[in-house]
Design a protein around this motif. Structure first.
Motif, PDB file in Angstrom:
ATOM      1  N   SER A  89      -4.554  10.085  -8.138  1.00  0.00           N
ATOM      2  CA  SER A  89      -5.116   9.735  -6.782  1.00  0.00           C
ATOM      3  C   SER A  89      -4.756   8.099  -6.865  1.00  0.00           C
ATOM      4  N   VAL A  90      -4.680   7.786  -5.858  1.00  0.00           N
ATOM      5  CA  VAL A  90      -4.256   5.928  -5.684  1.00  0.00           C
ATOM      6  C   VAL A  90      -5.610   5.510  -6.624  1.00  0.00           C
ATOM      7  N   ASN A  91      -7.017   5.868  -6.458  1.00  0.00           N
ATOM      8  CA  ASN A  91      -7.929   5.201  -7.217  1.00  0.00           C
ATOM      9  C   ASN A  91      -7.521   5.101  -8.712  1.00  0.00           C
ATOM     10  N   THR A  92      -7.100   6.343  -9.107  1.00  0.00           N
ATOM     11  CA  THR A  92      -6.987   6.424 -10.798  1.00  0.00           C
ATOM     12  C   THR A  92      -5.634   5.670 -10.845  1.00  0.00           C
ATOM     13  N   TRP A  93      -4.616   5.461 -10.071  1.00  0.00           N
ATOM     14  CA  TRP A  93      -3.368   4.942 -10.121  1.00  0.00           C
ATOM     15  C   TRP A  93      -3.707   3.431 -10.411  1.00  0.00           C
ATOM     16  N   LEU A  94      -4.582   2.984  -9.407  1.00  0.00           N
ATOM     17  CA  LEU A  94      -4.960   1.393  -9.385  1.00  0.00           C
ATOM     18  C   LEU A  94      -5.967   1.188 -10.888  1.00  0.00           C
ATOM     19  N   VAL A  95      -6.738   1.994 -11.115  1.00  0.00           N
ATOM     20  CA  VAL A  95      -7.448   1.772 -12.097  1.00  0.00           C
ATOM     21  C   VAL A  95      -6.793   1.553 -13.654  1.00  0.00           C
ATOM     22  N   ARG A  96      -5.562   2.612 -13.853  1.00  0.00           N
ATOM     23  CA  ARG A  96      -4.591   2.252 -14.940  1.00  0.00           C
ATOM     24  C   ARG A  96      -3.941   1.015 -14.807  1.00  0.00           C
ATOM     25  N   ALA A  97      -3.619   0.703 -13.478  1.00  0.00           N
ATOM     26  CA  ALA A  97      -2.715  -0.580 -13.381  1.00  0.00           C
ATOM     27  C   ALA A  97      -3.553  -1.810 -13.683  1.00  0.00           C
ATOM     28  N   VAL A  98      -4.777  -1.913 -13.151  1.00  0.00           N
ATOM     29  CA  VAL A  98      -5.690  -2.999 -13.434  1.00  0.00           C
ATOM     30  C   VAL A  98      -6.082  -3.210 -14.856  1.00  0.00           C
ATOM     31  N   SER A  99      -6.155  -1.993 -15.624  1.00  0.00           N
ATOM     32  CA  SER A  99      -6.689  -1.838 -17.021  1.00  0.00           C
ATOM     33  C   SER A  99      -5.216  -2.419 -17.747  1.00  0.00           C
ATOM     34  N   SER A 100      -4.040  -1.780 -17.553  1.00  0.00           N
ATOM     35  CA  SER A 100      -3.000  -2.394 -18.345  1.00  0.00           C
ATOM     36  C   SER A 100      -2.891  -3.851 -17.936  1.00  0.00           C
ATOM     37  N   ALA A 101      -2.987  -4.350 -16.820  1.00  0.00           N
ATOM     38  CA  ALA A 101      -2.601  -5.728 -16.665  1.00  0.00           C
ATOM     39  C   ALA A 101      -3.448  -6.686 -17.463  1.00  0.00           C
ATOM     40  N   LEU A 102      -4.696  -6.016 -17.489  1.00  0.00           N
ATOM     41  CA  LEU A 102      -5.916  -6.762 -18.422  1.00  0.00           C
ATOM     42  C   LEU A 102      -5.709  -6.628 -19.814  1.00  0.00           C
ATOM     43  N   GLN A 103      -4.723  -5.965 -20.223  1.00  0.00           N
ATOM     44  CA  GLN A 103      -4.444  -5.971 -21.679  1.00  0.00           C
ATOM     45  C   GLN A 103      -3.118  -6.003 -22.262  1.00  0.00           C
ATOM     46  N   PRO A 104      -2.429  -7.359 -21.698  1.00  0.00           N
ATOM     47  CA  PRO A 104      -0.943  -7.354 -22.110  1.00  0.00           C
ATOM     48  C   PRO A 104      -0.589  -7.412 -23.361  1.00  0.00           C
ATOM     49  N   LYS A 160       0.869  -1.136  -0.004  1.00  0.00           N
ATOM     50  CA  LYS A 160       0.019  -0.086   0.135  1.00  0.00           C
ATOM     51  C   LYS A 160       0.868   1.278  -0.031  1.00  0.00           C
ATOM     52  N   ALA A 161       1.800   1.164   0.968  1.00  0.00           N
ATOM     53  CA  ALA A 161       2.907   2.337   0.784  1.00  0.00           C
ATOM     54  C   ALA A 161       3.314   2.596  -0.589  1.00  0.00           C
ATOM     55  N   ARG A 162       3.809   1.679  -1.159  1.00  0.00           N
ATOM     56  CA  ARG A 162       4.492   1.619  -2.615  1.00  0.00           C
ATOM     57  C   ARG A 162       3.614   2.053  -3.686  1.00  0.00           C
ATOM     58  N   VAL A 163       2.137   1.730  -3.503  1.00  0.00           N
ATOM     59  CA  VAL A 163       1.140   2.336  -4.264  1.00  0.00           C
ATOM     60  C   VAL A 163       0.908   3.784  -4.027  1.00  0.00           C
ATOM     61  N   ASP A 164       0.791   4.369  -2.916  1.00  0.00           N
ATOM     62  CA  ASP A 164       0.676   5.530  -2.343  1.00  0.00           C
ATOM     63  C   ASP A 164       1.875   6.335  -3.037  1.00  0.00           C
ATOM     64  N   GLU A 165       2.964   6.165  -2.936  1.00  0.00           N
ATOM     65  CA  GLU A 165       4.392   6.607  -3.432  1.00  0.00           C
ATOM     66  C   GLU A 165       4.245   6.629  -5.101  1.00  0.00           C
ATOM     67  N   ALA A 166       3.637   5.544  -5.708  1.00  0.00           N
ATOM     68  CA  ALA A 166       3.811   5.453  -7.120  1.00  0.00           C
ATOM     69  C   ALA A 166       2.746   6.592  -7.603  1.00  0.00           C
ATOM     70  N   ALA A 167       1.618   6.388  -7.040  1.00  0.00           N
ATOM     71  CA  ALA A 167       0.533   7.288  -7.324  1.00  0.00           C
ATOM     72  C   ALA A 167       0.978   8.990  -7.381  1.00  0.00           C
TER      73      ALA A 167
END
Length: 163
Positions: A127-142, A114-121
């Motif tokens: 925002s953490v939410n936006t960062w996670l949405v992008r990460a999930v979207s990217s992971a689902l379209q390899p 969680k701390a690493r996600v906060d830092e990356a965002a």
């Protein structure tokens, strides 16, 4: 919202329940009902304040405030979080996922992750939410991601001159 109607209804129900009792029971119920008004209002305000607190926790960083107007009137004030251009979650969502409906998901992360996600965002200005949405979207379209990376690496052509 008029909370007086709820206090009045509680008094009426108390009197109705004592109606089948003796004269003494009815007299006691009438005395109790007269004193219930203030206590009922306080209990209702406590319940509404607790509900507003729970809703605020779900809306964070937005909030819900309970406002008392006079003795009988209660209003709710809803403050939604301000949306900034760079922190706007919709603007950062990939176009194919940008629709008007969203779903809430609870995600449990180890504290270190969680701390690493906060830092990356924060580093990306998201925002953490936006960062996670992008990460999930990217992971689902390899396949698309890999082909985009390959297209960037291909082509050892150079233009210009050298001495």
């Amino acid at each position: 919202m008029d909370i007086g109607q709820y206090a009045t209804e509680l008094q009426r129900q108390l009197l109705d329940s004592a109606e089948h009792g003796s004269a003494d029971t009815r007299a006691v119920a009438e005395r109790l009902a007269a004193g219930l008004d203030a206590a009922t209002r306080l209990v209702l305000l406590d319940a509404l304040a607790a509900a507003a607190g729970e809703i605020t926790r779900e809306l964070a960083p937005g909030s819900v405030e309970l406002r008392l107007r006079g003795r009988r009137e209660v209003d709710f004030a809803i403050a939604l979080p301000a949306v900034e251009a760079e922190g706007d979650d919709r603007a950062a969502v990939p176009a194919e996922l940008d629709d008007t409906s969203t779903s809430r998901t609870t995600l449990r992360l180890p504290d270190a992750l969680k701390a690493r996600v906060d830092e990356a965002a924060a580093a990306d200005g998201l925002s953490v939410n936006t960062w996670l949405v992008r990460a999930v979207s990217s992971a689902l379209q390899p396949k698309q991601r890999r082909s985009a990376q390959r297209s960037l690496r291909t082509g050892d052509d150079f233009a210009g001159w050298a001495r």
